[in-house]
Design an enzyme around this catalytic site. Sequence first.
Site, PDB file in Angstrom:
ATOM      1  N   HIS A 136       0.818  -1.139   0.032  1.00 43.80           N
ATOM      2  CA  HIS A 136      -0.135   0.074  -0.108  1.00 43.80           C
ATOM      3  C   HIS A 136       0.727   1.137  -0.178  1.00 43.80           C
ATOM      4  O   HIS A 136       0.623   2.306  -0.697  1.00 43.80           O
ATOM      5  CB  HIS A 136      -0.768  -0.028   1.444  1.00 43.80           C
ATOM      6  CG  HIS A 136      -1.730   1.083   1.411  1.00 43.80           C
ATOM      7  ND1 HIS A 136      -3.195   1.258   1.252  1.00 43.80           N
ATOM      8  CD2 HIS A 136      -1.467   2.340   2.022  1.00 43.80           C
ATOM      9  CE1 HIS A 136      -3.593   2.446   1.401  1.00 43.80           C
ATOM     10  NE2 HIS A 136      -2.502   3.166   1.742  1.00 43.80           N
ATOM     11  N   GLU A 137       1.832   1.196   0.819  1.00 35.77           N
ATOM     12  CA  GLU A 137       2.596   2.373   1.155  1.00 35.77           C
ATOM     13  C   GLU A 137       3.682   2.720  -0.151  1.00 35.77           C
ATOM     14  O   GLU A 137       3.623   3.671  -0.863  1.00 35.77           O
ATOM     15  CB  GLU A 137       3.531   2.632   2.252  1.00 35.77           C
ATOM     16  CG  GLU A 137       2.889   2.538   3.580  1.00 35.77           C
ATOM     17  CD  GLU A 137       1.815   3.745   3.807  1.00 35.77           C
ATOM     18  OE1 GLU A 137       2.058   4.562   3.166  1.00 35.77           O
ATOM     19  OE2 GLU A 137       0.885   3.675   4.500  1.00 35.77           O
ATOM     20  N   HIS A 140       1.644   4.111  -3.027  1.00 35.45           N
ATOM     21  CA  HIS A 140       1.562   5.658  -3.050  1.00 35.45           C
ATOM     22  C   HIS A 140       2.984   6.248  -3.804  1.00 35.45           C
ATOM     23  O   HIS A 140       2.737   7.331  -4.462  1.00 35.45           O
ATOM     24  CB  HIS A 140       1.472   6.397  -1.645  1.00 35.45           C
ATOM     25  CG  HIS A 140       0.220   6.124  -1.021  1.00 35.45           C
ATOM     26  ND1 HIS A 140      -1.160   6.213  -1.504  1.00 35.45           N
ATOM     27  CD2 HIS A 140       0.067   5.456   0.205  1.00 35.45           C
ATOM     28  CE1 HIS A 140      -1.897   6.136  -0.701  1.00 35.45           C
ATOM     29  NE2 HIS A 140      -1.468   5.635   0.476  1.00 35.45           N
ATOM     30  N   HIS A 146      -5.847   6.647  -2.577  1.00 32.50           N
ATOM     31  CA  HIS A 146      -6.637   5.734  -2.001  1.00 32.50           C
ATOM     32  C   HIS A 146      -7.910   5.284  -2.849  1.00 32.50           C
ATOM     33  O   HIS A 146      -7.965   6.019  -3.525  1.00 32.50           O
ATOM     34  CB  HIS A 146      -6.949   6.187  -0.561  1.00 32.50           C
ATOM     35  CG  HIS A 146      -6.053   6.254   0.402  1.00 32.50           C
ATOM     36  ND1 HIS A 146      -6.089   7.306   1.493  1.00 32.50           N
ATOM     37  CD2 HIS A 146      -4.829   5.581   0.707  1.00 32.50           C
ATOM     38  CE1 HIS A 146      -4.838   6.983   2.366  1.00 32.50           C
ATOM     39  NE2 HIS A 146      -4.189   5.903   1.835  1.00 32.50           N
ATOM     40  N   CYS A 147      -8.140   3.997  -2.491  1.00 32.81           N
ATOM     41  CA  CYS A 147      -9.316   3.423  -3.220  1.00 32.81           C
ATOM     42  C   CYS A 147     -10.434   3.216  -2.611  1.00 32.81           C
ATOM     43  O   CYS A 147     -10.218   2.789  -1.449  1.00 32.81           O
ATOM     44  CB  CYS A 147      -8.715   2.090  -4.000  1.00 32.81           C
ATOM     45  SG  CYS A 147      -9.752   1.373  -4.968  1.00 32.81           S
ATOM     46  N   CYS A 171      -7.169  -3.564  -6.951  1.00 33.13           N
ATOM     47  CA  CYS A 171      -8.363  -3.898  -7.963  1.00 33.13           C
ATOM     48  C   CYS A 171      -8.111  -3.579  -9.404  1.00 33.13           C
ATOM     49  O   CYS A 171      -7.061  -3.020  -9.713  1.00 33.13           O
ATOM     50  CB  CYS A 171      -9.321  -2.997  -7.288  1.00 33.13           C
ATOM     51  SG  CYS A 171      -9.114  -1.201  -7.792  1.00 33.13           S
ATOM     52  N   CYS A 174      -6.684   0.051  -9.927  1.00 37.13           N
ATOM     53  CA  CYS A 174      -5.493   0.521  -9.523  1.00 37.13           C
ATOM     54  C   CYS A 174      -4.412  -0.480 -10.026  1.00 37.13           C
ATOM     55  O   CYS A 174      -3.424   0.220 -10.367  1.00 37.13           O
ATOM     56  CB  CYS A 174      -5.414   0.325  -7.849  1.00 37.13           C
ATOM     57  SG  CYS A 174      -6.574   1.147  -6.825  1.00 37.13           S
TER      58      CYS A 174
HETATM   59 ZN   LIG Z   1      -2.535   5.134   2.325  1.00 33.54          ZN
HETATM   60 ZN   LIG Z   2      -8.033   0.026  -5.970  1.00 30.21          ZN
END
Ligand SMILES: [Zn+2]
Ligand SMILES: [Zn+2]
Length: 187
Positions: A136-137, A140, A146-147, A171, A174
């Site tokens: 996740h990080e 970015h 953010h999703c 997803c 993304c």
């Molecule tokens: Zn985040």
């Molecule tokens: Zn997503």
Amino acid sequence: MISSKEHTILISPIGDPGAGADFLDPLRSALRGAFGYETEVIPLIDEEDLWIDPIRKQYHSTPILETLAILAPPTALKVLAITKVDLFIPILTHVYGEAQLGGKTCILSTHRFGEGLSQGAGAETFQYRIEKEAIHELGHTFNLRHCPDLTCIMHYCRNVREVDRKLNRFCRYCAILLEDELKKLGK
Ligand SMILES: [Zn+2]
Ligand SMILES: [Zn+2]
């Protein structure tokens, strides 16, 4: 000839990043799978050098990111620091991590990933939490925001239940954005 160390994702443990750092090898494969870059593990900062906020007894993550960006070797396309200290940014009580959007560095704290887990039995869940929030990080730093999809790895989680609920994948939306970013970098 281009060195095989060209463009790596550098994992930078700060002190003992927690759980004896057993998670590092599986994390390296997870990152290679998610982004297609080789990883290296090089400590860049000591835990004693982090600044603790004397009132909050927590560590402000933003200045750590700035220090990492300065210390990062030129081979590192991205830097992911991992620490066991509790991180915050001024508007929030705590954060699991912070990243420079579209930048070079991000940081993850394992401090709260043991929540709700029994000693030993929760090792796999602990591992998955680290992998999901690390991806996740780093996401970015590859410009992903953010999703809204609760199951997407780029979903913003306020607690570990939400981390456990999301899947270890981007997803479709993304994934396409990430693919475009990786293409720009010549992947
Ligand atoms: Zn985040
Ligand atoms: Zn997503």
